[in-house]
Design a protein around this motif. Structure first.
Motif, mmCIF file in Angstrom:
data_model
loop_
_atom_site.group_PDB
_atom_site.id
_atom_site.type_symbol
_atom_site.label_atom_id
_atom_site.label_comp_id
_atom_site.label_asym_id
_atom_site.label_seq_id
_atom_site.Cartn_x
_atom_site.Cartn_y
_atom_site.Cartn_z
ATOM 1 N N ARG A 4 0.888 -1.067 -0.094
ATOM 2 C CA ARG A 4 0.050 -0.015 0.147
ATOM 3 C C ARG A 4 0.937 1.109 -0.099
ATOM 4 O O ARG A 4 2.030 1.150 0.861
ATOM 5 N N SER A 5 0.589 2.086 -0.775
ATOM 6 C CA SER A 5 1.313 3.403 -0.978
ATOM 7 C C SER A 5 0.939 4.241 0.033
ATOM 8 O O SER A 5 0.052 4.465 0.597
ATOM 9 N N SER A 6 1.825 4.954 0.751
ATOM 10 C CA SER A 6 1.750 5.660 1.814
ATOM 11 C C SER A 6 1.651 7.355 1.410
ATOM 12 O O SER A 6 1.188 8.228 2.269
ATOM 13 N N GLY A 7 1.590 7.372 0.059
ATOM 14 C CA GLY A 7 1.084 8.691 -0.710
ATOM 15 C C GLY A 7 2.561 9.567 -0.684
ATOM 16 O O GLY A 7 2.487 10.683 -1.370
ATOM 17 N N PHE A 8 3.449 8.829 -0.577
ATOM 18 C CA PHE A 8 5.033 9.871 -0.600
ATOM 19 C C PHE A 8 5.181 10.069 -2.153
ATOM 20 O O PHE A 8 5.621 11.307 -2.631
ATOM 21 N N ARG A 9 5.064 9.229 -2.955
ATOM 22 C CA ARG A 9 5.299 9.320 -4.346
ATOM 23 C C ARG A 9 4.326 10.466 -5.005
ATOM 24 O O ARG A 9 4.782 11.253 -5.744
#
Length: 104
Positions: A4-9
């Motif tokens: 799950r992406s943490s939204g950093f990208r």
């Protein structure tokens, strides 16, 4: 398993997009400023050109007026000289006439 992406990208992409937009805005601002400076310089050059033309025209008119007054003075001197010579001739003729009358 998918991470799950943490939204950093996504945040990095957004920051990069904002940075690109900011750089583009700065470039556009610089272009507008340069264009304004060019227009201002052009207006100054045109104004200076019109001032030089006006000064040239004024100098030309002054020279023309001076030459006209010089010509008028020469004409007046010629007329005065002609009148003087005419008076001298009249007096000479009158003297001759008077001498002829006295000698008779």
């Amino acid at each position: 398993m998918a991470r799950r992406s943490s939204g950093f990208r996504t945040a990095v992409k957004i920051v990069k997009a904002i940075d690109r937009a900011n750089k583009q805005a700065i470039r556009e601002s610089q272009r507008r400023e340069k264009a304004r400076q060019r227009a201002e310089a052009q207006a100054i050059r045109e104004h200076e050109k019109s001032v030089r033309n006006a000064q040239r025209e004024l100098a030309r008119q002054v020279r023309l007026k001076a030459s006209e007054s010089k010509k008028a003075l020469k004409d007046a001197l010629l007329d005065a000289n002609e009148e003087y010579l005419e008076r001298c001739n009249d007096r000479a003729a009158l003297r001759k006439q008077f001498i002829q009358e006295v000698l008779k």
